[in-house]
Design an enzyme around this catalytic site. Structure first.
Site, PDB file in Angstrom:
ATOM      1  N   ASP A 172       0.865  -1.175   0.000  1.00  0.00           N
ATOM      2  CA  ASP A 172       0.000   0.000   0.000  1.00  0.00           C
ATOM      3  C   ASP A 172       0.902   1.225   0.000  1.00  0.00           C
ATOM      4  O   ASP A 172       1.637   1.468   0.963  1.00  0.00           O
ATOM      5  CB  ASP A 172      -0.921  -0.011   1.222  1.00  0.00           C
ATOM      6  CG  ASP A 172      -1.961   1.099   1.190  1.00  0.00           C
ATOM      7  OD1 ASP A 172      -1.620   2.220   0.741  1.00  0.00           O
ATOM      8  OD2 ASP A 172      -3.097   0.876   1.630  1.00  0.00           O
ATOM      9  N   LYS A 197      -6.854  10.022  -1.424  1.00  0.00           N
ATOM     10  CA  LYS A 197      -5.876  10.766  -0.659  1.00  0.00           C
ATOM     11  C   LYS A 197      -4.997  11.628  -1.569  1.00  0.00           C
ATOM     12  O   LYS A 197      -5.491  12.572  -2.170  1.00  0.00           O
ATOM     13  CB  LYS A 197      -5.058   9.795   0.200  1.00  0.00           C
ATOM     14  CG  LYS A 197      -5.905   8.793   0.986  1.00  0.00           C
ATOM     15  CD  LYS A 197      -6.963   9.422   1.862  1.00  0.00           C
ATOM     16  CE  LYS A 197      -7.601   8.467   2.861  1.00  0.00           C
ATOM     17  NZ  LYS A 197      -8.387   7.369   2.303  1.00  0.00           N
TER      18      LYS A 197
END
Length: 391
Positions: A172, A197
């Site tokens: 990730d 994000k």
């Protein structure tokens, strides 16, 4: 010499704009279905669940940024991870890092294990992986830096270890974005992003991505996304495309601010811990220098008491108390009640997530204004503490 990542954020090499009008902004193809010129004669698109030109353009951009074979865009980061888990079958074993985003842990604990996957949560250092790997281990799943404790792992060495055992390495990369780190180049097999994000960067839409380093993995994921239908909608794809154009500028400014704030927090006597991998005293500093082009804009810190932490959260104004990260605005989060609320208590304690811990997503405001905000809220918290002590 390849194209610089700043340029990649704006231009695809050999880009086909798919517009007869010369539009600089890639068009939004807001359609669910596509007409065919005739039998067995297709435009290349059939139905937007399968593929849409706007989503396809976004996927090409993200694949290019991560130096991947293919990228798939999803309706959220969690939709991406849930789809990723469909690569595995009941009885398969996965080793996952113990310090992951709380929503990922919730998925593993309540969905993946229910579906027959065997999950082992550990600190993903090499010795622990060696100790816990099994014949049926199919993948190791990490974040680096981790959320929220900012642990750093050596991607190249973990890739070598997992591959030696016939397993995949999944990374990730949300915290650093492809602007600062490219796990596939270091040997990872699949990269995960919450595009909500840093890729989107404006807190205005949800998205998620899986980026594959091999054709076989990409084909498997393509089959799953078209079957389950979790692909990103055209308008949201366009919003993320727009956000990526300024990714490099935002990452650089957020990192610049993060350094200033981390240093400021380190000087406050009420702050008992500052976790930022750009500080030389951070245990992952040297690894970050080796495998990344930057340290990012996420700072985690611990203060002297729960009351002090809650006072900060209750009095911020310029900095907003909100659950997310990676936007242009600076956000402060309380992991124990927000991002990690569903993580078992014993795991929280083991990871060091407590009532005194705060996570900061540093935005692109003027650093001095952010520091003045901290000075103001720290002074309020001090007065409140002193008042309690006197009473």
């Amino acid at each position: 010499m390849g194209v610089d990542v700043l340029t990649k954020c704006i231009h695809l090499e050999n880009e086909d704009k798919k517009s007869p009008y010369g539009a600089v902004s890639f068009p939004i193809f807001q359609t669910a279905t596509f007409a065919h010129p005739g039998v067995e004669n297709s435009t290349g698109y059939d139905y937007s669940r399968l593929q849409n030109p706007t989503r396809e353009q976004l996927e090409k951009v993200v694949a290019s940024l991560e130096n991947g074979i293919d990228a798939l865009a999803f309706s959220s980061g969690m939709a991406a991870i849930a789809t990723l888990m469909e690569l595995f079958k009941p009885g398969d074993h996965l080793i996952v890092d113990a310090d992951l985003y709380g929503g990922t842990i919730r998925l593993f604990d309540h969905i993946s294990e229910k579906n027959g996957l065997k999950i082992t949560k550990i600190d993903c250092i090499e010795a622990e992986i060696e100790r816990n790997i099994r014949e049926n281990t199919k993948a190791v799943y990490i974040e680096t830096p981790t959320n929220p404790m900012m642990n750093v792992y050596d991607i190249k060495r973990l890739a070598e270890l997992t591959h030696a055992h016939g397993a995949l390495l999944i990374v990730d990369n949300t915290f650093l974005s492809p602007y600062f780190q490219n796990p596939l180049d270091l040997g990872a097999d699949i990269v995960v992003h919450s595009g909500t994000k840093y890729l989107g960067g404006h807190n205005d839409t949800l998205s998620g991505f899986l980026v594959a380093g091999e054709e076989k993995i990409a084909e498997g994921l393509r089959f799953i996304i078209k079957t389950t239908g979790a692909g990103l909608a055209p308008f949201d794809s366009w919003l993320i495309l727009r956000g990526i154009k300024t990714l490099g500028l935002r990452m650089e400014k957020a990192q610049e601010n993060a350094f200033e704030i981390a240093r400021y927090l380190s000087e406050q006597k009420e702050v008992t811990k500052v976790l930022y991998p750009g500080l030389k005293e951070h245990p992952g500093y040297e690894i970050m220098k080796k495998q990344s082009r930057g340290f990012g804009g996420m700072v985690t810190f611990e203060v002297e008491s729960e009351a002090f932490a809650k006072s900060i959260l209750g009095n911020v104004k310029l900095i907003q108390f909100a659950e997310s990260l990676g936007g242009v605005e600076t956000l402060i989060t309380y992991p124990i009640t927000q991002t990690h609320a569903d993580v078992p208590k014993d795991q929280l304690e083991k990871n060091g997530i407590n009532e005194r811990l705060l996570r900061l997503s540093v935005g692109i405001e003027a650093a001095n204004d952010l520091i003045l905000e901290f000075e103001r809220v720290f002074e309020i918290a001090r007065r409140e503490r002193d008042g309690r002590e006197k009473s």
